[in-house]
Design an enzyme around this catalytic site. Structure first.
Site, PDB file in Angstrom:
ATOM      1  N   PRO A   1       0.789  -1.218   0.000  1.00  0.00           N
ATOM      2  CA  PRO A   1       0.000   0.000   0.000  1.00  0.00           C
ATOM      3  C   PRO A   1       0.828   1.278   0.000  1.00  0.00           C
ATOM      4  CG  PRO A   1      -0.919  -1.547   1.565  1.00  0.00           C
ATOM      5  CD  PRO A   1       0.381  -2.130   1.082  1.00  0.00           C
ATOM      6  N   ASN A   2       0.365   2.205  -0.799  1.00  0.00           N
ATOM      7  CA  ASN A   2       0.881   3.568  -0.911  1.00  0.00           C
ATOM      8  C   ASN A   2       2.210   3.684  -1.644  1.00  0.00           C
ATOM      9  OD1 ASN A   2      -1.330   4.816   0.489  1.00  0.00           O
ATOM     10  ND2 ASN A   2      -0.491   3.916   2.349  1.00  0.00           N
TER      11      ASN A   2
ATOM     12  N   ARG B   1       4.635  11.128  -2.385  1.00  0.00           N
ATOM     13  CA  ARG B   1       4.330  10.912  -0.967  1.00  0.00           C
ATOM     14  C   ARG B   1       5.560  11.188  -0.118  1.00  0.00           C
ATOM     15  NH1 ARG B   1       4.091   5.156   1.957  1.00  0.00           N
ATOM     16  NH2 ARG B   1       3.491   5.887   4.008  1.00  0.00           N
TER      17      ARG B   1
ATOM     18  N   TYR C   1      10.801   9.428   1.559  1.00  0.00           N
ATOM     19  CA  TYR C   1      10.904   8.381   0.535  1.00  0.00           C
ATOM     20  C   TYR C   1      11.658   8.795  -0.723  1.00  0.00           C
ATOM     21  CZ  TYR C   1       7.382   6.203   3.461  1.00  0.00           C
ATOM     22  OH  TYR C   1       6.716   5.654   4.525  1.00  0.00           O
TER      23      TYR C   1
ATOM     24  N   ASN D   1       8.112  -5.341   0.016  1.00  0.00           N
ATOM     25  CA  ASN D   1       7.947  -4.139   0.823  1.00  0.00           C
ATOM     26  C   ASN D   1       6.462  -4.074   1.156  1.00  0.00           C
ATOM     27  OD1 ASN D   1       7.556  -1.607   1.931  1.00  0.00           O
ATOM     28  ND2 ASN D   1       9.051  -0.614   0.590  1.00  0.00           N
TER      29      ASN D   1
ATOM     30  N   ALA E   1       2.771  -0.290   5.251  1.00  0.00           N
ATOM     31  CA  ALA E   1       2.212  -0.277   6.606  1.00  0.00           C
ATOM     32  C   ALA E   1       1.625  -1.624   7.024  1.00  0.00           C
ATOM     33  CB  ALA E   1       1.161   0.817   6.730  1.00  0.00           C
TER      34      ALA E   1
ATOM     35  N   HIS F   1       3.159  -3.750   9.911  1.00  0.00           N
ATOM     36  CA  HIS F   1       2.885  -3.544  11.323  1.00  0.00           C
ATOM     37  C   HIS F   1       1.474  -3.957  11.733  1.00  0.00           C
ATOM     38  CE1 HIS F   1       6.355  -1.134  10.395  1.00  0.00           C
ATOM     39  NE2 HIS F   1       5.614  -0.389   9.609  1.00  0.00           N
TER      40      HIS F   1
ATOM     41  N   GLU G   1      12.231  -8.914   3.423  1.00  0.00           N
ATOM     42  CA  GLU G   1      11.442  -7.712   3.670  1.00  0.00           C
ATOM     43  C   GLU G   1      12.328  -6.486   3.456  1.00  0.00           C
ATOM     44  OE1 GLU G   1       9.680  -5.661   7.626  1.00  0.00           O
ATOM     45  OE2 GLU G   1       8.955  -7.700   7.247  1.00  0.00           O
TER      46      GLU G   1
ATOM     47  N   HIS H   1      12.364  -2.063   3.315  1.00  0.00           N
ATOM     48  CA  HIS H   1      11.730  -0.760   3.554  1.00  0.00           C
ATOM     49  C   HIS H   1      12.676   0.325   3.062  1.00  0.00           C
ATOM     50  CE1 HIS H   1       8.509  -2.518   5.874  1.00  0.00           C
ATOM     51  NE2 HIS H   1       9.425  -3.287   6.415  1.00  0.00           N
TER      52      HIS H   1
ATOM     53  N   SER I   1      12.579   3.575   3.876  1.00  0.00           N
ATOM     54  CA  SER I   1      12.979   4.419   5.006  1.00  0.00           C
ATOM     55  C   SER I   1      13.454   3.535   6.163  1.00  0.00           C
ATOM     56  CB  SER I   1      11.806   5.285   5.473  1.00  0.00           C
ATOM     57  OG  SER I   1      10.803   4.488   6.071  1.00  0.00           O
TER      58      SER I   1
ATOM     59  N   ARG J   1      11.584   5.929  12.939  1.00  0.00           N
ATOM     60  CA  ARG J   1      10.334   6.669  12.716  1.00  0.00           C
ATOM     61  C   ARG J   1       9.375   6.468  13.887  1.00  0.00           C
ATOM     62  NH1 ARG J   1       8.190   5.757   6.946  1.00  0.00           N
ATOM     63  NH2 ARG J   1       6.929   7.551   7.585  1.00  0.00           N
TER      64      ARG J   1
END
Length: 143
Positions: free
Chosen positions: A8-9, A16, A21, A73, A76, A79, A97, A99, A101, A106
């Protein structure tokens, strides 16, 4: 053959939160992954979905479609999704996995990954380079 899945996103890359990012787009990332795959002698398929169920289906189907590993990736969903965690655990392919960032630097809710414990490894905070490192790790483990 490697499968690169973005959750997502991530279709919003470049627009974004560029301070987090960067300014490159999902299309830039996919082209880079395909080029890195060619350097590694691997064909790469890139997919992105904002839908948890679609990501789960792609994970379930990956082995029978001939993939050797998955770069994931989960965004969200990292989590929050026990279903995605269970999908990874239910199939035999190695998953790394990734990411863009540094999730550990964060918000506190990003510090816990439900998916990492059932993955071969986790790479965080290295931008797009994390995808290349994941691809290298999967290629090494397949040989």
């Amino acid at each position: 053959m490697l499968l690169v899945l973005n959750g997502p996103n991530l279709n919003r890359l470049g627009r974004r939160e560029p301070g987090v990012y960067g300014s490159q787009t999902l299309e830039d990332l996919e082209r880079q992954c395909e080029a890195w795959g060619a350097e590694l002698g691997e064909s790469v398929t890139c997919r992105q979905s904002n839908y948890e169920g679609q990501l789960i289906d792609w994970i379930h189907e990956a082995e029978e479609q001939g993939y050797d590993g998955i770069v994931l990736n989960p965004g969200a969903l990292t989590h929050s999704s026990y279903a995605l965690r269970d999908a990874i655990a239910s199939q035999p392919l190695p998953v790394v996995e990734v990411h863009i960032s540094n999730v550990d630097a964060r918000e506190a809710f990003r510090h816990v990954s439900l998916t990492a414990p059932v993955c071969r490894g986790k790479i965080s905070g290295l931008g797009f380079l994390g995808y290349r490192l994941a691809m290298e790790a999967l290629t090494e483990s397949a040989s």
